[in-house]
Design an enzyme around this catalytic site. Structure first.
Site, PDB file in Angstrom:
ATOM      1  NE  ARG A 248      -1.842   2.074   3.511  1.00 12.79           N
ATOM      2  CZ  ARG A 248      -1.097   1.496   5.131  1.00 12.79           C
ATOM      3  NH1 ARG A 248      -1.928   0.920   5.629  1.00 12.79           N
ATOM      4  NH2 ARG A 248      -0.798   2.802   5.418  1.00 12.79           N
ATOM      5  CG  HIS A 252      -6.143   2.668   6.574  1.00 11.21           C
ATOM      6  ND1 HIS A 252      -6.068   1.333   6.011  1.00 11.21           N
ATOM      7  CD2 HIS A 252      -6.667   3.157   6.982  1.00 11.21           C
ATOM      8  CE1 HIS A 252      -7.379   0.664   6.543  1.00 11.21           C
ATOM      9  NE2 HIS A 252      -8.005   1.994   7.886  1.00 11.21           N
ATOM     10  CE1 TYR A 261       1.295   2.814   9.027  1.00 10.92           C
ATOM     11  CE2 TYR A 261       0.346   4.090  10.177  1.00 10.92           C
ATOM     12  CZ  TYR A 261       0.245   3.353   8.825  1.00 10.92           C
ATOM     13  OH  TYR A 261      -0.775   3.576   8.320  1.00 10.92           O
TER      14      TYR A 261
END
Ligand SMILES: Cc1ncc(C[n+]2csc(CCOP(=O)(O)OP(=O)(O)O)c2C)c(N)n1
Ligand SMILES: [Mg+2]
Lengths: 354, 419
Positions: A248, A252, A261
């Site tokens: 990805r 998100h 992160y």
């Protein structure tokens, strides 16, 4: 078994002992066009969210090959069960981009007729569509039809009870279903290695059906592997779990900041494995497509983006009372009652035009 | 025929249900031409730093908000002069609701009796001032009467600025308040703010001890020179800092406790000793001091370590470090030698237990085998958290780093065998 790859990140066509695919030049160009236009839809939708035009968007950036390759392998009558990120799947099922965006603008509860496109609505509830897909597949069995259901989900969903229960049912009934897991390495901020101690495709063995890991950024390999799984299901041999190993590249959703992160180097590594670049290199090198073709697709993308911008801004919100229309398939007394109560309430405002 | 008209871009809700954002940086100025989807501004919300693409092509007419200001979602932030088709459609912006007129609270129809009563009292409706709970709280804290405030927010909402503006002792966010003289007062934000918070947290919770030692680094410099021309290091930048990093990693392997976190628990406290060495390197960047860390540095070959440190610092200087790069360190090196300093008492990064300050390398008189000779000398100063590391352990670890730098090739060969 090794990860299935037919096109390397450098655009080199390689062979695999178990899988192969033979596509015509125009089919290959078609896959390229699909991926480029899906990416354009996706980046435009992301920009529109940043401009306040959409409430939310889940980008599929980087996963175009996994989505387009698998959905384009399906027969017209097969049925897809996507999650909120599967814009490449819905595109391949012939759904208009504006219909994909309508739900994210809050002007539609779904966006398209699942029966017409043989594609369910975007499922936000993680894993729910996997149960729906298996249920649908069992229905196909009862009907004695030859269709297959393809359910999409992520690496994170592998830990969901619903998904595992769906696996058990599908295995027990040899249901004609393909489990298509896009392992994009992250479930929001949860990394892949915290979701399973073994490779995802290996988990299929415990349920008693085959699992295969495919380079999810290789549209040819994805299509080859999906075709085999579809055939297996269609001929009464039950489900397959496909793990499309991908990444990805975006957030998100537009509400998420992945830089909190993920390390900067990770994205750089995956950029080198971009699904679109490698097909472009292959097409160019083989003389299957030339400069004018690529330019033309680029231009088509820009026009599509413009169409989306205009279309989204011009979307008309539905009447509030229409929310009761699709709760039940048949007319329903309780819904009628609630609808008329709502009309009464709305009519109590000065600016309400009935 | 073309005509020009103004389009206002309002601050959208780029998350789900965010109420405000800080304008971090404008990437355009008044008079600049912009294209559709060109990134024009960076904003920071409670959740993320986000770049906003321009919805219109045209020329920037006015920026309504300055950098550093926090504004509510829905506020106009920029006006763009658009040369476009005559048709002028006001978009309905779901990200923050419909345009202003739509957002005004809808008025219930009134029965005839009610209407007469209203007409008799006043023209305006008497309702409670419209604002958000946080602003209400702020007003209360500042002793501001909400109904005396003129609202400027969309749909007549009282904003934070309105309250600050009408407060006597208002610290308006628009301009830093400068007291009578001409002293310069600047708001502390972003990286600087984060650094300040981290330092205060560390300095006032961890009891710091600092020790130092001087070391002859002739052999370190020799090794650096040889590695630089070694084929395995082609294209890789090797510096004395690379060897210092290796020294710290080896010291951690000998004395794992120096690579720990002090954890307060409901029962008391735990000491978490980390298996991996995530080596923080303090970097002086245009944005201020940043401490990104090389993740899993303990498992790296020297070539990889050298390369990683270099990329880490370059990324930080270019302003591209992700917050993930900037967190998760377990022990830190700060190279103050680059500023021409010998030593100091560095403050430990919160969550870690030790930090090594590396001084400049300077030729000094040094006694070798009873004879005074000129040697390149470097000072190492290490601060440690005395709750985690006692004086004996801290001293041993520091000496082991010094010994490593005194003879790095041999120390690398010997590996982390504890004396
Ligand atoms: C039942 C349920 N639980 C939790 C969530 C919140 N949620 C949304 S996306 C997500 C992670 C999904 O990760 P993955 O399955 O890997 O799919 P991806 O987002 O990577 O495409 C979670 C936990 C949800 N939508 N539904
Ligand atoms: Mg995932």
């Amino acid at each position: 078994m090794s990860v299935v790859q037919l096109l390397t990140p450098e655009g080199q066509r390689v062979s695999h002992p178990g899988y192969d695919i033979n596509l015509s030049d125009s089919e290959l160009r078609g896959l390229y066009r699909d991926m480029v236009l899906v990416r354009r839809v996706d980046t435009e939708a992301t920009a529109l969210q940043r401009q306040g035009e959409l409430g939310l968007w889940a980008p599929c950036l980087g996963q175009e090959a996994a989505q387009v390759g698998s959905a384009r392998a399906m027969a017209p009558n097969d049925f897809a069960f996507p999650t909120f990120r599967e814009h490449g799947v819905t595109w391949s099922r012939g759904i208009a981009p504006l219909d994909m965006l309508a739900m994210c603008r809050g002007v539609s509860n779904g966006g398209w007729d699942p029966q017409v496109h043989r594609c369910g609505p975007y499922s936000i509830v993680i894993g729910a569509q996997v149960l729906h897909g298996v249920g649908y597949a069992m229905g196909i069995q009862f009907d004695g039809a030859e269709d297959v259901a393809v359910t999409y989900f992520g690496d994170g969903a592998m830990a969901q009870g619903d998904v595992n229960e769906a696996f058990v049912f599908a295995a027990s009934f040899s249901a004609p279903v393909v489990f298509f897991c896009q392992n994009n390495q992250w479930a929001i901020s949860q990394p892949r290695d915290q979701q399973s101690n073994i490779e995802i495709y290996e988990r299929a063995a415990g349920f008693g059906f085959p699992g295969v890991q495919v380079d999810g950024n290789d549209v040819l390999a994805v299509m080859a592997v999906t075709k085999v799984a579809l055939e297996r299901a269609r001929t009464g041999n039950g489900p397959t779990l496909i793990e499309a190993y991908t990444y990805r590249m975006g957030a998100h959703t537009t509400s998420d900041d992945p830089t909190r992160y993920r390390l900067a180097g990770e994205l750089e590594t995956w950029r080198l494995r971009d699904p679109i670049e490698r097909l472009k290199v292959y097409l160019a090198r083989q003389g299957i497509a030339d400069r004018s073709f690529f330019d033309h697709i680029e231009q088509e993308g820009e026009e599509l983006a413009e169409h989306i911008r205009e279309g989204v801004r011009g979307m008309v919100p539905p009447r509030p009372e229409s929310m009761f229309d699709d709760v039940y398939a048949e007319p329903h007394a309780r819904m009628d009652e609630q609808r008329s109560k709502m009309r009464e309430y709305l009519a109590s405002f000065e600016d309400y035009v009935g | 025929m073309t005509e020009q008209h103004q389009q206002v871009f309002h601050l959208p809700d780029v998350g789900e249900g965010l109420t405000e954002a800080e304008i971090v940086k404008w990437l355009v100025a008044t008079g600049d031409s912009v294209s559709v989807n060109q990134i024009i501004v960076e904003i920071e919300t409670a959740k993320a730093v986000v770049e906003l693409p321009c919805p219109y092509a045209g020329v920037i007419d006015a920026l309504h908000v300055s950098e550093g200001e926090i504004v509510p979602v829905g506020s106009p932030i920029v006006t763009i002069l658009v040369t476009a088709k005559a048709e002028d459609r006001e978009p309905v912006l779901v990200g923050y609701g419909a345009k202003a007129e739509h957002e005004v609270r809808r008025r219930p129809r009134k029965s005839d009796g009610q209407q007469a009563a209203v007409a008799a009292t006043a023209t305006g409706t008497v309702t409670a001032a419209r604002t958000k709970p946080l602003v209400r709280k702020l007003a209360k804290e500042l002793g501001v009467q909400l109904d005396s405030v003129t609202p400027t927010g969309i749909g007549g909402v009282i904003t934070r600025e309105d309250v600050l503006g009408s407060s006597q002792n208002g610290h308006a966010t628009k301009q830093p308040v400068t007291p009578a003289g001409c002293d310069d007062r600047q708001p502390v934000r972003g990286v600087q703010r984060a650094m300040a918070d981290a330092m205060v947290r560390s300095a006032f919770t961890a009891p710091h001890v600092t020790e130092w030692v001087e070391v002859d680094v002739s052999r370190t410099l020799e090794l650096v020179a040889r590695l630089r021309i070694h084929v395995a290091f082609e294209g890789i930048r090797v510096t004395p800092l690379t060897i210092v990093a290796a020294a710290v990693i080896q010291a951690v392997k000998k004395y794992p406790r120096i690579n720990s976190t002090w954890l307060e628990t409901p029962e008391g406290a735990d000491i978490l000793t980390h298996h991996d060495v995530h080596l923080g390197i303090a970097a002086d960047t245009p944005r201020g001091l940043l401490v990104p860390s090389v993740k899993s540095a303990g498992a790296m070959e020297l070539t990889e370590l050298a390369r990683s440190i270099h990329t880490l610092i370059e990324t930080a200087r270019a302003g591209r470090s992700t917050p993930a790069d900037l967190t998760g360190g377990t022990i830190t090196i700060t190279n103050i030698g680059v500023f021409g300093v010998d030593g100091g008492t560095p403050i430990i990064n919160p969550g870690e237990s030790a930090i090594l300050a590396v001084g400049r390398i300077l030729d000094r008189p040094w006694v070798v085998d009873g004879v005074v000779s000129v040697r390149p000398i470097m000072q190492l100063s290490m601060s440690f958290d005395h709750r985690v590391i006692d004086g004996a352990l801290g001293s041993r670890a520091l000496v082991s780093m010094a010994n490593f730098l005194a003879d790095p090739a041999v120390e690398m060969l010997m590996g982390p065998t504890t004396e």
